[in-house]
Design a protein around this motif. Structure first.
Motif, PDB file in Angstrom:
ATOM      1  N   ASN A  47      -3.792   5.142 -10.912  1.00 33.16           N
ATOM      2  CA  ASN A  47      -3.470   5.287  -9.486  1.00 33.16           C
ATOM      3  C   ASN A  47      -3.674   6.729  -9.046  1.00 33.16           C
ATOM      4  OD1 ASN A  47      -2.569   2.707  -8.457  1.00 33.16           O
ATOM      5  ND2 ASN A  47      -0.765   2.904  -9.759  1.00 33.16           N
ATOM      6  N   ILE A  48      -3.921   6.922  -7.764  1.00 35.81           N
ATOM      7  CA  ILE A  48      -4.035   8.277  -7.226  1.00 35.81           C
ATOM      8  C   ILE A  48      -2.716   9.032  -7.399  1.00 35.81           C
ATOM      9  CG2 ILE A  48      -4.351   9.644  -5.113  1.00 35.81           C
ATOM     10  CD1 ILE A  48      -6.941   8.498  -6.009  1.00 35.81           C
ATOM     11  N   VAL A  49      -1.606   8.400  -7.041  1.00 37.40           N
ATOM     12  CA  VAL A  49      -0.271   9.005  -7.139  1.00 37.40           C
ATOM     13  C   VAL A  49       0.445   8.408  -8.343  1.00 37.40           C
ATOM     14  CG1 VAL A  49       1.935   9.373  -5.954  1.00 37.40           C
ATOM     15  CG2 VAL A  49      -0.202   9.388  -4.653  1.00 37.40           C
ATOM     16  N   LYS A  50       1.124   9.251  -9.094  1.00 36.82           N
ATOM     17  CA  LYS A  50       1.739   8.830 -10.353  1.00 36.82           C
ATOM     18  C   LYS A  50       3.222   8.464 -10.220  1.00 36.82           C
ATOM     19  CE  LYS A  50      -2.166   9.686 -12.333  1.00 36.82           C
ATOM     20  NZ  LYS A  50      -3.066   8.566 -12.635  1.00 36.82           N
ATOM     21  N   PHE A  51       3.756   8.558  -9.027  1.00 37.21           N
ATOM     22  CA  PHE A  51       5.156   8.208  -8.778  1.00 37.21           C
ATOM     23  C   PHE A  51       5.239   7.301  -7.553  1.00 37.21           C
ATOM     24  CE2 PHE A  51       4.890  12.348 -10.739  1.00 37.21           C
ATOM     25  CZ  PHE A  51       5.868  12.342 -11.717  1.00 37.21           C
ATOM     26  N   ARG A  52       6.214   6.440  -7.518  1.00 37.75           N
ATOM     27  CA  ARG A  52       6.390   5.524  -6.391  1.00 37.75           C
ATOM     28  C   ARG A  52       6.887   6.294  -5.160  1.00 37.75           C
ATOM     29  NH1 ARG A  52      11.087   0.975  -6.200  1.00 37.75           N
ATOM     30  NH2 ARG A  52      10.527  -0.058  -4.229  1.00 37.75           N
ATOM     31  N   PRO A  53       6.185   6.203  -4.035  1.00 39.44           N
ATOM     32  CA  PRO A  53       6.657   6.849  -2.808  1.00 39.44           C
ATOM     33  C   PRO A  53       8.023   6.303  -2.395  1.00 39.44           C
ATOM     34  CG  PRO A  53       4.349   6.265  -2.608  1.00 39.44           C
ATOM     35  CD  PRO A  53       4.836   5.615  -3.862  1.00 39.44           C
ATOM     36  N   ALA A  54       8.929   7.198  -2.056  1.00 37.34           N
ATOM     37  CA  ALA A  54      10.311   6.812  -1.765  1.00 37.34           C
ATOM     38  C   ALA A  54      10.505   6.525  -0.278  1.00 37.34           C
ATOM     39  CB  ALA A  54      11.260   7.928  -2.194  1.00 37.34           C
ATOM     40  N   THR A  55      11.494   5.676   0.005  1.00 36.28           N
ATOM     41  CA  THR A  55      11.930   5.423   1.376  1.00 36.28           C
ATOM     42  C   THR A  55      13.453   5.399   1.392  1.00 36.28           C
ATOM     43  OG1 THR A  55      11.956   3.016   1.106  1.00 36.28           O
ATOM     44  CG2 THR A  55       9.898   3.991   1.868  1.00 36.28           C
ATOM     45  N   ALA A  56      14.040   5.549   2.560  1.00 36.95           N
ATOM     46  CA  ALA A  56      15.499   5.511   2.681  1.00 36.95           C
ATOM     47  C   ALA A  56      16.005   4.107   2.348  1.00 36.95           C
ATOM     48  CB  ALA A  56      15.907   5.902   4.099  1.00 36.95           C
ATOM     49  N   GLY A  57      17.048   4.033   1.526  1.00 37.76           N
ATOM     50  CA  GLY A  57      17.629   2.744   1.172  1.00 37.76           C
ATOM     51  C   GLY A  57      16.665   1.822   0.463  1.00 37.76           C
ATOM     52  N   GLN A  58      15.783   2.375  -0.325  1.00 39.81           N
ATOM     53  CA  GLN A  58      14.691   1.604  -0.920  1.00 39.81           C
ATOM     54  C   GLN A  58      15.185   0.593  -1.955  1.00 39.81           C
ATOM     55  OE1 GLN A  58      11.694   4.116  -2.639  1.00 39.81           O
ATOM     56  NE2 GLN A  58      10.083   2.621  -2.313  1.00 39.81           N
ATOM     57  N   THR A  59      14.636  -0.614  -1.880  1.00 35.24           N
ATOM     58  CA  THR A  59      14.902  -1.643  -2.898  1.00 35.24           C
ATOM     59  C   THR A  59      13.556  -2.068  -3.485  1.00 35.24           C
ATOM     60  OG1 THR A  59      14.940  -3.336  -1.150  1.00 35.24           O
ATOM     61  CG2 THR A  59      17.062  -2.418  -1.856  1.00 35.24           C
ATOM     62  N   THR A  60      13.026  -3.182  -3.021  1.00 46.03           N
ATOM     63  CA  THR A  60      11.719  -3.631  -3.513  1.00 46.03           C
ATOM     64  C   THR A  60      10.575  -3.235  -2.576  1.00 46.03           C
ATOM     65  OG1 THR A  60      11.964  -5.779  -2.427  1.00 46.03           O
ATOM     66  CG2 THR A  60      12.759  -5.599  -4.697  1.00 46.03           C
ATOM     67  N   ASN A  61      10.911  -2.616  -1.448  1.00 42.06           N
ATOM     68  CA  ASN A  61       9.883  -2.264  -0.466  1.00 42.06           C
ATOM     69  C   ASN A  61       9.089  -1.041  -0.922  1.00 42.06           C
ATOM     70  OD1 ASN A  61      12.559  -1.122   0.051  1.00 42.06           O
ATOM     71  ND2 ASN A  61      11.544   0.059   1.657  1.00 42.06           N
ATOM     72  N   ASN A  62       7.816  -1.044  -0.578  1.00 40.99           N
ATOM     73  CA  ASN A  62       6.914   0.047  -0.936  1.00 40.99           C
ATOM     74  C   ASN A  62       6.270   0.609   0.326  1.00 40.99           C
ATOM     75  OD1 ASN A  62       7.248  -0.471  -3.801  1.00 40.99           O
ATOM     76  ND2 ASN A  62       5.930  -2.257  -3.504  1.00 40.99           N
ATOM     77  N   ARG A  63       5.731   1.801   0.207  1.00 43.47           N
ATOM     78  CA  ARG A  63       4.993   2.387   1.329  1.00 43.47           C
ATOM     79  C   ARG A  63       3.743   3.089   0.811  1.00 43.47           C
ATOM     80  NH1 ARG A  63       5.145   7.854   1.372  1.00 43.47           N
ATOM     81  NH2 ARG A  63       6.998   8.922   0.538  1.00 43.47           N
ATOM     82  N   LYS A  64       2.818   3.309   1.736  1.00 37.21           N
ATOM     83  CA  LYS A  64       1.588   4.031   1.431  1.00 37.21           C
ATOM     84  C   LYS A  64       1.901   5.503   1.154  1.00 37.21           C
ATOM     85  CE  LYS A  64      -2.582   5.645   3.856  1.00 37.21           C
ATOM     86  NZ  LYS A  64      -3.385   5.528   5.083  1.00 37.21           N
ATOM     87  N   PRO A  65       1.312   6.101   0.132  1.00 36.61           N
ATOM     88  CA  PRO A  65       1.529   7.533  -0.094  1.00 36.61           C
ATOM     89  C   PRO A  65       0.870   8.379   0.985  1.00 36.61           C
ATOM     90  CG  PRO A  65      -0.134   6.685  -1.597  1.00 36.61           C
ATOM     91  CD  PRO A  65       0.439   5.496  -0.887  1.00 36.61           C
ATOM     92  N   THR A  66       1.442   9.535   1.237  1.00 35.02           N
ATOM     93  CA  THR A  66       0.883  10.460   2.228  1.00 35.02           C
ATOM     94  C   THR A  66      -0.268  11.250   1.603  1.00 35.02           C
ATOM     95  OG1 THR A  66       2.354  12.272   1.603  1.00 35.02           O
ATOM     96  CG2 THR A  66       3.170  10.712   3.264  1.00 35.02           C
ATOM     97  N   LEU A  67      -1.036  11.919   2.460  1.00 39.93           N
ATOM     98  CA  LEU A  67      -2.111  12.776   1.967  1.00 39.93           C
ATOM     99  C   LEU A  67      -1.563  13.874   1.064  1.00 39.93           C
ATOM    100  CD1 LEU A  67      -4.366  13.194   5.131  1.00 39.93           C
ATOM    101  CD2 LEU A  67      -4.907  11.927   3.060  1.00 39.93           C
TER     102      LEU A  67
END
Length: 293
Positions: free
Chosen positions: A171-191
């Protein structure tokens, strides 16, 4: 071979993505850049090492854009990966992953979670597949492309005549992008998040030496190739990353959401192009997959 100047460029792209228009350099850093410039003009250039700059002295424009308020004093860390030079490809990838575990440029962002997910598969593979970032399932299992999207990717590889273990997956990013109150939801990494890890991907390519790379999804294409826009506009042609041919196609998770046979056929056409690039045989039955009746 990955050069310190590549790491510097990755960092500057990340700062630009944050909206930073100027950085501060001390006399040592300016001397380093002059030396890089001198060596680049010399017949035989020798890369210089990266530097940590902490004493602001002179502002240097990152990009041509309207002047902004002066940036606050910050320490500029120019990330440099100590690429393992000895050992087998597997040993060098393992050493690289160990370095990524506590990679300061990614950690200091404060927008990524702490579990590192590096890569999987054969570190001497002809085919390298690159996604965007680990999600919930990947973080849970510590491996890229698992869960439903991973199964879909496995199915595609099987149709090509390949097992997952015969390819190299990252993967381009080696860590899961975080969100507030995150559970199973994911988000696109930033530049910025992509820039913080791109040096690892560049070094992975140097170690694996794939004959072909497939970028899975628009985010991977953006991070790897700097492309923007729709995947439909990106696909259908060859690009290049560090001298390796790259094909862009839809992400497996997109196929899970799409009901279009046309989309499935598009991915398959991209994969057949990769097969041809790798001199893999393609049967008439394979060529007929997902064709409209």
């Amino acid at each position: 071979m990955s050069r310190p100047v590549d790491a510097l460029l990755d960092f500057l792209r990340g700062e630009e993505a944050r909206g930073v228009t100027h950085i501060h350099l001390d006399d040592d850093a300016k001397a380093l850049l002059r030396e890089l410039h001198r060596r680049a003009r010399a017949p035989k250039a020798v890369p210089a090492s990266a530097a940590v700059v902490s004493r602001p002295a002179e502002s240097v424009a990152v990009a041509e854009r309207p002047a902004a308020a002066p940036a606050e004093k910050t320490e500029l860390f120019v990330p440099e990966i100590s690429a393992p030079a000895a050992g087998s490809a597997a040993e060098r990838i393992a050493a690289l992953a160990a370095q990524a575990e506590n990679w300061a440029p990614a950690r200091k962002l404060g927008t990524l979670r702490t579990t590192m997910v590096f890569s999987t598969g054969n570190p001497e593979a002809d085919l390298m597949l690159v996604g965007e970032a680990p999600g919930y399932q990947e973080e849970l299992q510590g491996e890229p492309f698992v869960g439903p999207a991973g199964q879909k990717l496995n199915d595609i590889l099987k149709a090509m005549g390949l097992a997952r273990e015969q390819t190299y997956i990252s993967n381009i990013v080696k860590f899961r992008p975080a969100t507030a109150g995150q559970t199973t939801n994911n988000r696109k990494p930033t530049l910025e998040e992509m820039a913080s890890c791109l040096s690892f991907v560049r070094t992975e390519v140097e170690i694996v030496k794939p004959r072909c790379i497939v970028a899975l999804g628009g985010t991977a294409a953006e991070g790897l190739l700097g492309l923007t826009g729709s995947v439909s506009a990106m696909r259908g042609k060859w690009y290049e990353f560090n001298g390796i041919p790259v094909r862009v196609t839809y992400h497996p998770s997109y196929l899970l959401r799409s009901t279009s046979v046309r989309d499935k056929r598009a991915v398959w056409e991209d994969m057949m192009e990769a097969m041809e690039k790798l001199d893999m045989p393609i049967s008439e039955r394979q060529r007929a997959f997902f064709q409209q009746r």
